[in-house]
Design a protein around this motif. Structure first.
Motif, PDB file in Angstrom:
ATOM      1  N   ALA A   1      30.403   0.552  27.191  1.00  0.00           N
ATOM      2  CA  ALA A   1      30.457   1.944  26.755  1.00  0.00           C
ATOM      3  C   ALA A   1      31.829   2.285  26.197  1.00  0.00           C
ATOM      4  O   ALA A   1      31.950   3.012  25.197  1.00  0.00           O
ATOM      5  N   THR A   2      32.887   1.772  26.826  1.00  0.00           N
ATOM      6  CA  THR A   2      34.240   2.062  26.374  1.00  0.00           C
ATOM      7  C   THR A   2      34.484   1.485  24.985  1.00  0.00           C
ATOM      8  O   THR A   2      35.007   2.163  24.083  1.00  0.00           O
ATOM      9  N   LEU A   3      34.116   0.212  24.768  1.00  0.00           N
ATOM     10  CA  LEU A   3      34.302  -0.404  23.455  1.00  0.00           C
ATOM     11  C   LEU A   3      33.418   0.260  22.395  1.00  0.00           C
ATOM     12  O   LEU A   3      33.862   0.478  21.260  1.00  0.00           O
TER      13      LEU A   3
ATOM     14  N   ILE B   1      42.797  -1.418  26.455  1.00  0.00           N
ATOM     15  CA  ILE B   1      41.883  -0.909  27.475  1.00  0.00           C
ATOM     16  C   ILE B   1      42.390  -1.391  28.826  1.00  0.00           C
ATOM     17  O   ILE B   1      42.564  -2.589  29.049  1.00  0.00           O
ATOM     18  N   ILE B   2      42.631  -0.451  29.720  1.00  0.00           N
ATOM     19  CA  ILE B   2      43.125  -0.783  31.055  1.00  0.00           C
ATOM     20  C   ILE B   2      42.279  -0.068  32.092  1.00  0.00           C
ATOM     21  O   ILE B   2      41.517   0.849  31.761  1.00  0.00           O
TER      22      ILE B   2
ATOM     23  N   VAL C   1      41.903  -5.436  19.906  1.00  0.00           N
ATOM     24  CA  VAL C   1      41.766  -4.812  21.221  1.00  0.00           C
ATOM     25  C   VAL C   1      42.352  -5.756  22.258  1.00  0.00           C
ATOM     26  O   VAL C   1      42.098  -6.969  22.232  1.00  0.00           O
ATOM     27  N   LEU C   2      43.160  -5.198  23.172  1.00  0.00           N
ATOM     28  CA  LEU C   2      43.644  -5.929  24.341  1.00  0.00           C
ATOM     29  C   LEU C   2      43.029  -5.294  25.580  1.00  0.00           C
ATOM     30  O   LEU C   2      43.073  -4.074  25.733  1.00  0.00           O
TER      31      LEU C   2
ATOM     32  N   VAL D   1      38.863   2.069  31.176  1.00  0.00           N
ATOM     33  CA  VAL D   1      37.469   1.690  31.328  1.00  0.00           C
ATOM     34  C   VAL D   1      36.782   2.785  32.122  1.00  0.00           C
ATOM     35  O   VAL D   1      37.198   3.113  33.228  1.00  0.00           O
ATOM     36  N   ARG D   2      35.722   3.330  31.563  1.00  0.00           N
ATOM     37  CA  ARG D   2      35.032   4.426  32.231  1.00  0.00           C
ATOM     38  C   ARG D   2      33.919   3.915  33.130  1.00  0.00           C
ATOM     39  O   ARG D   2      32.872   4.516  33.235  1.00  0.00           O
ATOM     40  N   GLY D   3      34.157   2.781  33.767  1.00  0.00           N
ATOM     41  CA  GLY D   3      33.141   2.200  34.618  1.00  0.00           C
ATOM     42  C   GLY D   3      32.251   1.213  33.890  1.00  0.00           C
ATOM     43  O   GLY D   3      31.500   0.481  34.505  1.00  0.00           O
TER      44      GLY D   3
END
Length: 375
Positions: free
Chosen positions: A80-82, A41-42, A100-101, A74-76
């Motif tokens: 929510a993303t995870l 996740i970036i 997950v990184l 990351v959608r803000g």
């Protein structure tokens, strides 16, 4: 999501100041065969330099890398993303991932991410915190530690520190930076790397669940690093060192690392109330706390990040013959003596079982007296 599973997915955080080499490290890690089941996740995918690894787009927000890893933005909202990744893995919409990184931006404070992974009710059933990996530029890192408070905090909360660009920095500069980082966070494992080359197993598997399963709690605490003399809270930066002197930090002289010990067994009630009170009154100063406590004769591990205290974790056995309670602190503007004056509160007795029973008023009065130092 689901009830908490013993197979919760480990989440590690890769942080470091601007230009420290986070993308280079990710490129190397994601090409390692053992990292093929990784979700990354970036924050801004278009600027990460991973474009050469893309081969498909399973969804609008997630792409599949040529290594077999998943990468998304990351959608803000990290939660929510995870949660979205978890749901689509469960439904078979994306390939399975086993870790997950999270790559932070260079200016990010990593503590809110740690707190989110440790405590968010949506995430805790499926995810657990593993390692915080902080990169420090071997050429520019010393100056950043002086000028940028964020870089000091990133180093202070690390489980693993990587000095990068070692091929570009003179040996003397690297050694000075190594010593400086050892003062900020002596309990972090430290590596010097070139072009992001490091074995993944050196970085990950540092979470409490991992070390508890391996019986490796001593490595997790790393109290030996403090006992050896590095980073004690009486180091020069904490005792009025001239901030204009070479290598003196504008920010890192506020950071202290120390270990406190308590010889007697503690009560479960005393431990819970002491930790909660410590976090409530001085949480802003507690960057990280790791502890192995003797609770009624049994080993229990604790972990706290600023105001949030992880649920104490009973361990299957003691890692050695030492039965003292021991806690490793990384703090900001908070000395060992302040903590030691409150340790008597750990003896607050458990309330007797049965309806209507309460804690002894005299014992509670002693607890309050012990905690007055933090008012």
């Amino acid at each position: 999501m689901t009830p908490t599973s013993p197979e919760r997915t480990p989440v590690s955080i890769i942080t470091g100041f601007l230009g420290s080499g986070k993308t280079t490290l990710l490129n190397r890690l994601l090409q390692h065969p053992g990292m093929a089941d990784t979700a990354v996740i970036i924050n801004e995918f278009g600027e990460t330099g991973l474009d050469h690894l893309l081969i498909a787009a399973p969804s609008e927000n997630t792409v599949l890398l040529s290594s077999g890893c998943l990468c998304c933005t990351v959608r803000g909202d990290l939660v929510a993303t995870l949660a979205d990744l978890y749901a689509r893995r469960r439904d078979g919409a994306i390939p399975h991932f086993g870790r997950v990184l999270i790559e932070t931006t260079g200016l990010a404070d990593p503590v809110p991410i740690l707190q989110t992974v440790m405590t968010d009710p949506e995430l805790v059933p499926a995810f657990r915190l593993d390692a915080v990996v902080t990169l420090v530029d071997g050429v520019n890192g010393a100056a950043q530690l002086v000028e940028q408070a964020e870089s000091v905090k990133q180093a202070a909360v690390a489980d693993c520190l990587l000095i990068t660009k070692a091929d570009l920095a003179p040996p003397g500069m690297l050694e000075a930076l190594r010593q400086r980082l050892g003062t900020i966070s002596p309990v972090a494992r430290l590596f010097v790397v070139v072009h992001g080359e490091i074995a993944p197993e050196s970085l990950f598997g540092a979470g409490l669940d991992d070390v508890a399963d391996r019986g490796d709690v001593r490595r997790w605490l790393r109290e030996d690093a403090l006992a050896a003399g590095a980073g004690h809270d009486d180091h020069r930066h904490g005792q009025g060192e001239d901030e204009g002197a070479p290598n003196a930090g504008r920010h890192d002289h506020h950071i202290r690392a120390f270990c406190v010990y308590y010889d007697k067994p503690v009560s479960a009630t005393g431990l819970a109330v002491w930790l909660d009170t410590l976090a409530a009154l001085r949480g802003a100063n507690l960057l990280r706390v790791k502890g192995l406590l003797n609770v009624g004769g049994e080993p229990v591990a604790v972990h706290a990040v600023q105001t949030l205290v992880h649920e104490p974790k009973p361990l299957p056995g003691w890692p050695d013959d030492d039965r003292r309670s021991r806690l490793v602190f990384i703090t900001r503007d908070m000395a060992r003596a302040e903590v030691e004056r409150t340790l008597g509160a750990l003896a607050l007795p458990d309330a007797p079982r049965g309806r209507g029973c309460t804690i002894d008023p005299n014992a509670y009065a002693q607890f309050v007296e012990a905690m007055k130092t933090f008012r």
